[in-house]
Design a protein around this motif. Structure first.
Motif, PDB file in Angstrom:
ATOM      1  N   PRO A  23      14.014 -32.912  23.383  1.00 14.55           N
ATOM      2  CA  PRO A  23      14.736 -32.248  24.539  1.00 14.55           C
ATOM      3  C   PRO A  23      15.121 -32.817  25.888  1.00 14.55           C
ATOM      4  O   PRO A  23      16.017 -32.263  26.478  1.00 14.55           O
ATOM      5  CB  PRO A  23      13.575 -30.920  24.647  1.00 14.55           C
ATOM      6  CG  PRO A  23      12.433 -31.185  23.853  1.00 14.55           C
ATOM      7  CD  PRO A  23      12.818 -32.738  22.939  1.00 14.55           C
ATOM      8  N   GLY A  24      14.543 -33.860  26.100  1.00 17.62           N
ATOM      9  CA  GLY A  24      14.878 -34.723  27.202  1.00 17.62           C
ATOM     10  C   GLY A  24      16.122 -35.594  27.154  1.00 17.62           C
ATOM     11  O   GLY A  24      16.423 -36.097  28.116  1.00 17.62           O
ATOM     12  N   HIS A  25      16.622 -35.757  25.850  1.00 11.82           N
ATOM     13  CA  HIS A  25      17.502 -36.739  25.785  1.00 11.82           C
ATOM     14  C   HIS A  25      18.904 -36.100  26.248  1.00 11.82           C
ATOM     15  O   HIS A  25      19.340 -34.837  26.264  1.00 11.82           O
ATOM     16  CB  HIS A  25      17.767 -36.969  24.118  1.00 11.82           C
ATOM     17  CG  HIS A  25      18.702 -38.095  23.942  1.00 11.82           C
ATOM     18  ND1 HIS A  25      20.230 -37.930  23.705  1.00 11.82           N
ATOM     19  CD2 HIS A  25      18.478 -39.450  23.697  1.00 11.82           C
ATOM     20  CE1 HIS A  25      20.485 -39.258  23.775  1.00 11.82           C
ATOM     21  NE2 HIS A  25      19.485 -40.107  23.407  1.00 11.82           N
ATOM     22  N   PRO A  26      19.773 -36.941  27.016  1.00 10.82           N
ATOM     23  CA  PRO A  26      21.162 -36.459  27.362  1.00 10.82           C
ATOM     24  C   PRO A  26      21.914 -35.815  26.807  1.00 10.82           C
ATOM     25  O   PRO A  26      22.668 -34.844  26.962  1.00 10.82           O
ATOM     26  CB  PRO A  26      21.798 -37.470  28.365  1.00 10.82           C
ATOM     27  CG  PRO A  26      20.919 -38.669  27.945  1.00 10.82           C
ATOM     28  CD  PRO A  26      19.624 -38.252  27.222  1.00 10.82           C
ATOM     29  N   LEU A  27      21.981 -36.049  25.240  1.00 16.92           N
ATOM     30  CA  LEU A  27      22.865 -35.876  24.343  1.00 16.92           C
ATOM     31  C   LEU A  27      22.198 -34.460  23.508  1.00 16.92           C
ATOM     32  O   LEU A  27      22.909 -34.089  22.513  1.00 16.92           O
ATOM     33  CB  LEU A  27      23.161 -36.739  23.195  1.00 16.92           C
ATOM     34  CG  LEU A  27      23.920 -38.019  23.924  1.00 16.92           C
ATOM     35  CD1 LEU A  27      24.200 -39.107  22.575  1.00 16.92           C
ATOM     36  CD2 LEU A  27      25.369 -37.564  24.277  1.00 16.92           C
ATOM     37  N   ALA A  28      21.231 -34.054  23.832  1.00 15.62           N
ATOM     38  CA  ALA A  28      20.417 -32.962  22.906  1.00 15.62           C
ATOM     39  C   ALA A  28      21.183 -31.605  23.298  1.00 15.62           C
ATOM     40  O   ALA A  28      21.569 -31.332  24.547  1.00 15.62           O
ATOM     41  CB  ALA A  28      18.877 -32.746  23.775  1.00 15.62           C
ATOM     42  N   ASP A  29      21.359 -30.878  22.254  1.00 15.48           N
ATOM     43  CA  ASP A  29      21.658 -29.493  22.468  1.00 15.48           C
ATOM     44  C   ASP A  29      20.804 -28.541  22.954  1.00 15.48           C
ATOM     45  O   ASP A  29      19.642 -28.828  23.221  1.00 15.48           O
ATOM     46  CB  ASP A  29      22.427 -29.092  21.139  1.00 15.48           C
ATOM     47  CG  ASP A  29      21.431 -28.836  19.983  1.00 15.48           C
ATOM     48  OD1 ASP A  29      20.265 -28.975  20.148  1.00 15.48           O
ATOM     49  OD2 ASP A  29      21.840 -28.913  18.762  1.00 15.48           O
ATOM     50  N   GLU A  30      21.036 -27.110  22.807  1.00 15.69           N
ATOM     51  CA  GLU A  30      20.154 -26.231  23.384  1.00 15.69           C
ATOM     52  C   GLU A  30      18.871 -26.102  22.417  1.00 15.69           C
ATOM     53  O   GLU A  30      17.904 -25.847  23.099  1.00 15.69           O
ATOM     54  CB  GLU A  30      21.047 -24.894  23.172  1.00 15.69           C
ATOM     55  CG  GLU A  30      21.402 -24.227  22.068  1.00 15.69           C
ATOM     56  CD  GLU A  30      22.902 -24.822  21.581  1.00 15.69           C
ATOM     57  OE1 GLU A  30      22.952 -24.824  20.495  1.00 15.69           O
ATOM     58  OE2 GLU A  30      23.504 -25.570  22.559  1.00 15.69           O
ATOM     59  N   THR A  31      18.955 -26.732  21.073  1.00 15.29           N
ATOM     60  CA  THR A  31      17.757 -26.471  20.395  1.00 15.29           C
ATOM     61  C   THR A  31      16.756 -27.582  20.840  1.00 15.29           C
ATOM     62  O   THR A  31      15.899 -27.839  20.257  1.00 15.29           O
ATOM     63  CB  THR A  31      18.002 -26.357  18.983  1.00 15.29           C
ATOM     64  OG1 THR A  31      18.674 -27.609  18.714  1.00 15.29           O
ATOM     65  CG2 THR A  31      19.034 -25.270  18.654  1.00 15.29           C
ATOM     66  N   GLY A  32      17.343 -28.788  21.374  1.00 17.54           N
ATOM     67  CA  GLY A  32      16.636 -30.035  21.726  1.00 17.54           C
ATOM     68  C   GLY A  32      16.811 -31.017  20.826  1.00 17.54           C
ATOM     69  O   GLY A  32      16.062 -31.936  20.937  1.00 17.54           O
TER      70      GLY A  32
END
Length: 130
Positions: free
Chosen positions: A75-84
């Motif tokens: 979830p902390g990754h800049p490319l993560a979507d709303e589900t992490g």
């Protein structure tokens, strides 16, 4: 003597093709943790001299592996979507290492064939000089 030159050309084309295959394999391994990276595969094609099959090989198009990339939960990754989740790469290191070992062995076999043809040519020249 033409057969010696032909065998040298065939083994040299194999050396060149396997070297390019190893280059793409090393790129895959280097980018195994790069998000969204797609594995590259190399295909070999038969080279034709005019309308004749010379026995030489060339590297065909470089293709991208169509397998779906691994979904990574971060979830902390800049490319993560709303589900992490975000897309990882589709590179499997075990497959890449096995392919690299196969390419290395093929490269060594072509090198041995090149050396054998060179030695036979040198021996023939020595016999002709006598």
């Amino acid at each position: 003597m033409n057969d010696f030159i032909g065998s040298l050309a065939v083994s040299a084309s194999g050396l060149k093709a396997q070297a390019q295959r190893l280059r793409h394999l090393s790129e895959n391994i280097a980018n195994a943790d790069t998000p969204g990276y797609r594995r590259k595969t190399v295909s070999f094609e038969t080279a034709f001299g005019g309308s004749q099959n010379t026995g030489e090989v060339t590297v065909g198009r470089v293709n991208l592996d169509r397998r779906a990339p691994e979904r990574v939960y971060d979830p902390g990754h800049p490319l993560a979507d709303e589900t992490g989740h975000h897309d990882g790469s589709n590179v499997d290191l075990m497959i890449e290492i096995a392919d690299a070992r196969e390419a290395q062995r093929s490269y060594e076999a072509n090198l041995k064939m090149f050396d054998q043809a060179r030695q036979m040519s040198a021996s023939l020249m020595d016999l002709l000089r006598r």
